[in-house]
Design a protein around this motif. Structure first.
Motif, PDB file in Angstrom:
ATOM      1  N   PHE A  54       0.818  -1.208   0.000  1.00 58.98           N
ATOM      2  CA  PHE A  54       0.000   0.000   0.000  1.00 58.98           C
ATOM      3  C   PHE A  54       0.855   1.262   0.000  1.00 58.98           C
ATOM      4  O   PHE A  54       1.824   1.381   0.753  1.00 58.98           O
ATOM      5  N   ASN A  55       0.456   2.198  -0.861  1.00 59.42           N
ATOM      6  CA  ASN A  55       1.052   3.532  -0.911  1.00 59.42           C
ATOM      7  C   ASN A  55      -0.056   4.545  -1.134  1.00 59.42           C
ATOM      8  O   ASN A  55      -1.152   4.201  -1.598  1.00 59.42           O
ATOM      9  N   THR A  56       0.219   5.798  -0.804  1.00 56.14           N
ATOM     10  CA  THR A  56      -0.743   6.867  -1.064  1.00 56.14           C
ATOM     11  C   THR A  56      -0.167   7.882  -2.035  1.00 56.14           C
ATOM     12  O   THR A  56       1.037   8.136  -2.064  1.00 56.14           O
ATOM     13  N   MET A  57      -1.059   8.453  -2.856  1.00 60.20           N
ATOM     14  CA  MET A  57      -0.693   9.484  -3.822  1.00 60.20           C
ATOM     15  C   MET A  57      -1.983  10.110  -4.339  1.00 60.20           C
ATOM     16  O   MET A  57      -3.000   9.420  -4.489  1.00 60.20           O
ATOM     17  N   ASP A  58      -1.962  11.378  -4.610  1.00 61.81           N
ATOM     18  CA  ASP A  58      -3.122  12.051  -5.210  1.00 61.81           C
ATOM     19  C   ASP A  58      -3.066  11.810  -6.717  1.00 61.81           C
ATOM     20  O   ASP A  58      -2.545  12.621  -7.476  1.00 61.81           O
ATOM     21  N   ASN A  60      -5.559  11.446  -9.072  1.00 65.30           N
ATOM     22  CA  ASN A  60      -6.433  12.234  -9.941  1.00 65.30           C
ATOM     23  C   ASN A  60      -6.405  13.720  -9.618  1.00 65.30           C
ATOM     24  O   ASN A  60      -7.188  14.496 -10.160  1.00 65.30           O
ATOM     25  N   MET A  61      -5.491  14.121  -8.730  1.00 64.19           N
ATOM     26  CA  MET A  61      -5.205  15.524  -8.459  1.00 64.19           C
ATOM     27  C   MET A  61      -6.440  16.309  -8.030  1.00 64.19           C
ATOM     28  O   MET A  61      -6.691  17.428  -8.488  1.00 64.19           O
ATOM     29  N   ASP A  62      -7.191  15.706  -7.099  1.00 64.19           N
ATOM     30  CA  ASP A  62      -8.374  16.385  -6.574  1.00 64.19           C
ATOM     31  C   ASP A  62      -8.171  16.843  -5.137  1.00 64.19           C
ATOM     32  O   ASP A  62      -9.119  17.264  -4.475  1.00 64.19           O
ATOM     33  N   GLY A  63      -6.927  16.744  -4.645  1.00 67.55           N
ATOM     34  CA  GLY A  63      -6.625  17.176  -3.295  1.00 67.55           C
ATOM     35  C   GLY A  63      -6.797  16.110  -2.241  1.00 67.55           C
ATOM     36  O   GLY A  63      -6.537  16.363  -1.059  1.00 67.55           O
ATOM     37  N   ARG A  64      -7.237  14.893  -2.644  1.00 63.11           N
ATOM     38  CA  ARG A  64      -7.402  13.789  -1.700  1.00 63.11           C
ATOM     39  C   ARG A  64      -6.408  12.690  -2.049  1.00 63.11           C
ATOM     40  O   ARG A  64      -6.172  12.389  -3.223  1.00 63.11           O
ATOM     41  N   MET A  65      -5.838  12.069  -1.023  1.00 64.42           N
ATOM     42  CA  MET A  65      -4.857  11.017  -1.232  1.00 64.42           C
ATOM     43  C   MET A  65      -5.554   9.710  -1.584  1.00 64.42           C
ATOM     44  O   MET A  65      -6.494   9.280  -0.909  1.00 64.42           O
ATOM     45  N   ASP A  66      -5.092   9.100  -2.666  1.00 64.09           N
ATOM     46  CA  ASP A  66      -5.636   7.845  -3.149  1.00 64.09           C
ATOM     47  C   ASP A  66      -4.700   6.697  -2.766  1.00 64.09           C
ATOM     48  O   ASP A  66      -3.585   6.926  -2.286  1.00 64.09           O
ATOM     49  N   LEU A  67      -5.148   5.480  -2.977  1.00 65.93           N
ATOM     50  CA  LEU A  67      -4.337   4.303  -2.687  1.00 65.93           C
ATOM     51  C   LEU A  67      -3.788   3.722  -3.980  1.00 65.93           C
ATOM     52  O   LEU A  67      -4.541   3.498  -4.941  1.00 65.93           O
ATOM     53  N   VAL A  68      -2.483   3.483  -3.999  1.00 67.15           N
ATOM     54  CA  VAL A  68      -1.822   2.806  -5.111  1.00 67.15           C
ATOM     55  C   VAL A  68      -1.313   1.479  -4.554  1.00 67.15           C
ATOM     56  O   VAL A  68      -0.488   1.450  -3.641  1.00 67.15           O
ATOM     57  N   ILE A  69      -1.814   0.382  -5.108  1.00 71.64           N
ATOM     58  CA  ILE A  69      -1.602  -0.940  -4.507  1.00 71.64           C
ATOM     59  C   ILE A  69      -0.927  -1.859  -5.513  1.00 71.64           C
ATOM     60  O   ILE A  69      -1.426  -2.045  -6.627  1.00 71.64           O
ATOM     61  N   ALA A 314       3.749  -7.786   6.443  1.00 70.79           N
ATOM     62  CA  ALA A 314       4.439  -6.509   6.256  1.00 70.79           C
ATOM     63  C   ALA A 314       3.472  -5.392   6.610  1.00 70.79           C
ATOM     64  O   ALA A 314       2.265  -5.484   6.353  1.00 70.79           O
ATOM     65  N   ALA A 315       4.004  -4.318   7.213  1.00 69.40           N
ATOM     66  CA  ALA A 315       3.172  -3.209   7.687  1.00 69.40           C
ATOM     67  C   ALA A 315       3.379  -1.976   6.822  1.00 69.40           C
ATOM     68  O   ALA A 315       4.500  -1.686   6.385  1.00 69.40           O
ATOM     69  N   TYR A 316       2.284  -1.236   6.606  1.00 69.03           N
ATOM     70  CA  TYR A 316       2.307  -0.020   5.791  1.00 69.03           C
ATOM     71  C   TYR A 316       1.693   1.110   6.613  1.00 69.03           C
ATOM     72  O   TYR A 316       0.535   1.025   7.030  1.00 69.03           O
ATOM     73  N   HIS A 317       2.491   2.168   6.817  1.00 68.46           N
ATOM     74  CA  HIS A 317       2.128   3.273   7.696  1.00 68.46           C
ATOM     75  C   HIS A 317       1.617   4.414   6.835  1.00 68.46           C
ATOM     76  O   HIS A 317       2.394   5.114   6.168  1.00 68.46           O
ATOM     77  N   LEU A 318       0.318   4.627   6.800  1.00 67.53           N
ATOM     78  CA  LEU A 318      -0.275   5.642   5.931  1.00 67.53           C
ATOM     79  C   LEU A 318      -1.626   6.067   6.475  1.00 67.53           C
ATOM     80  O   LEU A 318      -2.241   5.366   7.280  1.00 67.53           O
ATOM     81  N   ASP A 319      -2.070   7.213   6.017  1.00 64.59           N
ATOM     82  CA  ASP A 319      -3.356   7.753   6.463  1.00 64.59           C
ATOM     83  C   ASP A 319      -4.455   7.175   5.588  1.00 64.59           C
ATOM     84  O   ASP A 319      -4.606   7.537   4.430  1.00 64.59           O
ATOM     85  N   VAL A 320      -5.252   6.276   6.152  1.00 57.65           N
ATOM     86  CA  VAL A 320      -6.275   5.584   5.387  1.00 57.65           C
ATOM     87  C   VAL A 320      -7.552   6.411   5.270  1.00 57.65           C
ATOM     88  O   VAL A 320      -8.172   6.471   4.213  1.00 57.65           O
ATOM     89  N   ASN A 321      -7.959   7.059   6.358  1.00 56.53           N
ATOM     90  CA  ASN A 321      -9.278   7.695   6.384  1.00 56.53           C
ATOM     91  C   ASN A 321      -9.246   9.212   6.257  1.00 56.53           C
ATOM     92  O   ASN A 321     -10.260   9.878   6.439  1.00 56.53           O
ATOM     93  N   GLY A 322      -8.083   9.794   5.957  1.00 59.05           N
ATOM     94  CA  GLY A 322      -8.004  11.220   5.679  1.00 59.05           C
ATOM     95  C   GLY A 322      -8.110  12.122   6.879  1.00 59.05           C
ATOM     96  O   GLY A 322      -8.476  13.299   6.734  1.00 59.05           O
ATOM     97  N   ASP A 323      -7.746  11.631   8.097  1.00 65.43           N
ATOM     98  CA  ASP A 323      -7.821  12.474   9.290  1.00 65.43           C
ATOM     99  C   ASP A 323      -6.453  13.027   9.695  1.00 65.43           C
ATOM    100  O   ASP A 323      -6.288  13.542  10.803  1.00 65.43           O
TER     101      ASP A 323
END
Length: 741
Positions: A54-58, A60-69, A314-323
C-alpha cells in the motif's frame, strides 16, 4: 431532466488501455451488481488481493490522497481513488488510472518524495524476483495535469568508501525508505546482504533534494533476529570483521517498517519474517545518528488483536481515512505462498500521529466488497439454475491452506464458487450461493479449471474440470429440466488419460456436428484439440487431432505458461478464440470456424493484467456484443463491457466516432449547463457523466418519446475538464465527450 440523485452511484468505467491495438474496445465496469449475504458488493469486479503493498498518492489531483496498490502475485498495480461519498472505506477502483504508472514495477513499490517537490516518486525492484533482482530502480514524478514518471536510474548506486556499489535490496523483502536520521532527506534500510542484520544506506545529498547514497552501518539499531524468531539486542558490530550472530543464523527475508511509536522523535521499527505470522515491535532509545533498539514486543499490537497473518506479514504506515493521522495496514508479503483471503488487516489510529494507538477495524480491508476466490480465479458462465439465463461459476488454483518455508511449498484447496443470476436476460444480477459447488473440496485438489456443457444430450449443463496434475473429472447434472443443477460424479478420471499439468478445458462444438469437442489449454503455451469420437450422449475425448490448435504458441521459459481458452462471437459475427496466458496479455484469434486445422490469425491483443489470467466471454445482457470477464491470479474477476463506436485518444479518454450521431450535446464545450438529444431510440434511459478517472459524477433517468427527445442539464458544479456522458437505452449505450470550461 431529473435532478441529481441524492447519493452519487459510482459505476467505475474506464478504458482497458494498458495496451490494445484496436479491433475490440472494452471498458472496465462495475455496472453488473453482485449480492453476498443480502449485501450488495461495492467493488465486485475489482480483481481481488493476495499480497498487496500500500502507498498513497493524489493520482487524480483532486486534493485527496488515493491508494496505489501493488500485488506481488501477478505484479498487478491498481489504483483506488478516494471518494467524497464514503463507500467501501471511502475508496473505489479506477482501473484506467494504473496506466499512468510504468509497466515495469516489480515485487515492491514505494511512493516517496526524494527531491522534496511535493510529488511522490517511484522506488521499485530493478528486476523481478524470478529473475534475481537485487537493487532499486527509481522513477521521478514529473506530473503536470496527469501523472507522469521518468526513469532516473535503473540501478540505484551507493558509494562504499572510495568504490561505487549499489543499494542492495532483495526483491523478496520489504525494506523501508524514510528519513531515518532526521536530516530532511530519504534514507534506506534493508536486510544486509552479508551480516544478517540491517544495512543503513545514508542519503548525503547536500541540499536534501536528490538521491546520493553511501553505505552506512550494516547493523543499524544494534539488533538481529535469529532463526528461532527471537531478537538479540545490544549487538556490537560497528568495528571489526563481519560477525555471525551468536544464537544462530538469521533466516533470509524480512519486512521492516520505521515509525515513531512513542513521540520521542526517534524511529522505532516493526518487523515481519517469512517463517512467522506475528510482527515484532522494537523501541529505539538511541539518537538520530545512532539508532539503538532496547525493548522488544513479540505480539504487536499488544491489545488483544495482534497481527496473525500467514505468512510474511508486512506493515504499511499511511493515512487511510483522511484524518491526518497515519494508520497501519498489515498484509502478507510471501510470493505465491500466503494467506489469500481475509488477509488485509486495517488498524485505525485513534491516537496522535507521533504517538499512535492502533485499533483493529477489520481483517478484510477493501477485499470484503469484491469477489475473491483465493488464488487464480478461472471464471466461466453456464445456466445451472435451470431458469434459462447464465450463472457465474469460478474455479480457482485454490484457497491458501499452509506454507512450508523449508521447501517453499504452498498448499491450496480448490473449489468452484457459484453466483446465481437472479436478474433477467437483459439486466443481470448475481447472488453468491456457495464457494463449494458439488462439495468438490472433499477431493482436496489444486487448480480446478471448469467447463460446462450438455455431455449426455438431456437438455441441461453437465460439468467437467481438470486439476493441476492433469486428471479430468466428469459430473453429470441429474436434476430435472428447469431445476437447480445436481452434480453427480460419473467418472473420477474421465476418459482415463492425463491431459497435462495445469491444463484448462473448454467444451465447444468446433466442427458443427452437434457434438461437443474439447479444447485443452496446455502448460507449454499450446492448445490441444480433442474431437468427440463418441456421440452426443456418450462423448469420447481420447484422441487428439492437433497439439497446436491454430498454430498458437505463447511460451516463456521459467513461467507456468498455462493457456486458458475461450470462444465467443465478440461483436455478433464470427467466433473469436481468446487465450489468456501467464503474462497478463489476452490474445484474440480469428479462423476457428473457417479452418480449425489451419493457422489462425491474431486480430488483437489486450493487456488486462501483468500476471496469469483466465478469460470468459458471454452476452449477459442481450446486447449485440459480448462482455468480458477476466480471472486474475489474485483471486478476483475483472468485468469489461464493449463500447460502441468509440476509440481511445492519447490521454485514454473515450472519444466518440462519427457513427455515434444518436447522441448530440450542445453547446459543447459549455460551462456546466447544456442540452443533449437522443435520436433513433425510444424508451427509458439512464444518463451518467464520468470524469477522467472513471468516477460517476452525475446520474439521472430519462424517458424518450417521439415528442420528447431533448433534455436540459441544469448547472453542474464540476471542475473544468473533459468528461464522458453515457446514455444507456435498454440494449444500447451512447457516449460522447463532454467539455466543461
Amino acid at each position: 431532466m431529473k435532478s441529481l440523485f441524492s447519493v452519487i452511484i459510482a459505476i467505475s468505467i474506464s478504458t482497458l488501455s494498458l495496451a490494445q491495438t484496436g479491433k475490440f474496445k472494452y471498458a472496465h465496469s462495475n455496472a453488473i451488481k453482485v449480492l453476498k449475504g443480502n449485501t450488495e458488493l461495492k467493488e465486485p469486479w475489482g480483481g481481488g488481493f493476495n499480497n498487496p503493498q500500500f502507498n498513497t498518492m493524489d493520482v487524480n489531483m483532486d486534493g485527496r490522497m488515493d491508494l496505489v496498490i501493488l500485488n506481488r502475485d501477478g505484479q498487478t498495480l491498481k489504483v483506488f481513488l478516494r471518494d467524497s461519498v464514503v463507500t467501501n472505506d471511502g475508496y473505489y477502483l479506477s482501473y484506467e488510472s494504473s496506466k499512468y504508472f510504468p509497466g515495469d514495477i516489480n515485487d515492491f513499490l514505494f511512493l516517496r518524495d526524494f527531491n522534496n517537490d511535493g510529488k511522490p516518486d517511484i522506488f521499485t525492484s530493478n528486476s523481478p524476483y524470478i529473475n534475481n533482482g537485487n537493487g532499486i530502480k527509481v522513477y521521478k514524478n514529473v506530473s503536470d495535469t496527469i501523472p507522469k514518471f521518468e526513469l532516473v536510474t535503473a540501478h540505484l548506486p551507493a558509494m562504499n568508501g572510495s568504490s561505487q556499489g549499489t543499494v542492495y535490496v532483495s526483491p523478496f523483502d520489504i525494506a523501508t525508505i524514510d528519513d531515518l536520521d532526521g536530516d530532511g532527506d530519504l534514507d534506506i534500510l534493508a536486510q544486509a546482504q552479508i551480516s544478517l542484520s540491517y544495512q543503513f544506506f545514508e542519503n548525503v545529498s547536500p541540499n536534501h533534494d536528490s538521491i546520493d547514497f553511501i553505505y552506512g552501518t550494516y547493523c543499524w539499531g544494534h539488533f538481529f533476529q535469529a532463526f528461532t524468531g527471537l531478537v538479540t539486542l545490544n549487538w556490537d558490530c560497528h568495528k571489526g570483521p563481519v560477525q555471525t550472530p551468536p544464537t544462530g543464523q538469521r533466516h533470509g527475508g524480512s519486512s521492516i517498517t520505521t515509525l515513531d511509536l512513542n513521540g520521542d522523535g526517534l524511529k522505532d521499527v516493526i518487523i515481519g519474517d517469512p517463517d512467522r505470522q506475528n510482527m515484532i515491535r522494537l523501541l529505539n532509545n538511541g539518537t538520530q545518528d545512532t539508532a539503538k533498539m532496547y525493548a522488544t514486543q513479540y505480539q504487536f499490537p499488544n491489545n488483544g488483536d495482534s497481527v496473525n497473518i500467514t505468512s510474511f506479514p508486512a506493515a504499511y504506515h499511511l493515512d487511510v481515512n483522511g484524518d491526518n493521522r497515519r494508520d497501519l495496514i498489515v498484509a502478507p508479503n510471501q510470493f505465491q505462498g500466503s494467506q489469500d483471503t481475509g488477509s488485509i488487516w486495517y488498524y485505525h489510529n485513534y491516537g496522535a500521529d507521533s504517538i499512535p494507538n492502533f485499533v483493529l477495524e477489520r481483517k478484510n480491508f477493501l477485499s470484503y466488497d469484491q469477489i475473491d476466490v483465493g488464488t487464480g480465479a478461472i471464471p466461466t458462465f453456464a445456466d445451472i439454475s435451470g431458469d434459462g439465463i447464465m450463472d457465474l461459476l469460478i474455479g480457482n488454483t485454490g484457497y491458501f491452506q499452509s506454507y512450508d518455508p523449508d521447501f517453499f511449498v504452498v498448499t491450496y484447496q480448490s473449489r468452484i464458487s457459484y453466483y446465481k443470476n437472479i436478474g433477467s436476460d437483459s439486466l443481470p444480477k448475481f447472488e453468491f450461493i456457495t464457494d463449494d459447488l458439488a462439495n468438490l473440496s472433499v477431493l482436496d485438489l489444486t487448480r480446478i479449471a471448469p467447463s460446462f456443457g450438455d455431455l449426455d444430450n438431456d437438455g441441461d449443463n453437465d460439468l467437467i474440470f481438470t486439476e493441476t496434475g492433469g486428471q479430468m473429472f466428469y459430473y453429470e447434472n441429474t436434476a430435472t429440466i428447469g431445476s437447480e443443477a445436481i452434480f453427480t460424479p460419473s467418472f473420477p478420471n474421465f476418459t482415463n488419460q492425463n491431459y497435462g499439468p495445469n491444463s484448462s478445458p473448454l467444451l465447444y462444438d468446433i466442427d458443427a456436428d452437434n457434438k461437443l469437442d474439447l479444447l485443452m489449454g496446455q502448460n507449454n503455451g499450446h492448445i490441444k484439440l480433442y474431437m468427440n469420437q463418441g456421440t452426443a450422449v456418450q462423448p469420447d475425448y481420447t484422441t487428439t487431432i492437433t497439439d497446436t490448435l491454430g498454430g498458437i504458441f505463447h511460451y516463456e521459459p521459467g513461467y507456468d505458461n498455462r493457456m486458458v481458452p475461450c470462444v465467443a462471437p465478440l461483436n455478433g459475427d464470427t467466433n473469436i478464440l481468446m487465450v489468456g496466458g501467464f503474462d497478463g496479455w489476452l490474445y484474440f484469434y480469428q479462423g476457428i470456424d473457417e479452418n480449425y486445422l489451419g493457422s489462425f490469425t491474431r486480430v488483437d491483443r489486450i493487456r488486462a493484467s501483468r500476471g496469469p489470467l483466465a478469460p470468459a466471454a458471454v452476452n449477459i445482457n442481450t446486447t449485440d456484443s459480448m462482455e468480458l470477464f477476466i480471472g486474475e491470479q489474485t483471486g478476483g474477476v475483472l468485468s469489461f463491457e464493449m463500447g460502441k463506436g468509440f476509440v481511445q485518444d492519447p490521454d485514454g479518454i473515450f472519444e466518440t466516432s462519427q457513427i455515434q450521431s444518436n447522441l448530440l450535446i450542445y453547446p459543447n464545450p459549455n460551462s456546466g449547463t447544456f442540452s443533449f438529444q437522443v435520436s433513433n431510440k425510444l424508451g427509458n434511459g439512464i444518463v451518467s457523466i464520468y470524469d477522467l478517472s472513471g468516477k460517476s459524477v452525475y446520474q439521472s433517468t430519462i424517458y424518450v418519446t417521439q415528442n420528447n427527445q431533448e433534455f436540459e442539464v441544469l448547472p453542474l458544479d464540476l471542475n473544468s475538464g473533459i468528461y464522458l456522458i453515457n446514455v444507456q437505452m435498454e440494449d444500447e449505450i451512447f457516449r460522447q465527450k463532454l467539455i466543461i470550461q
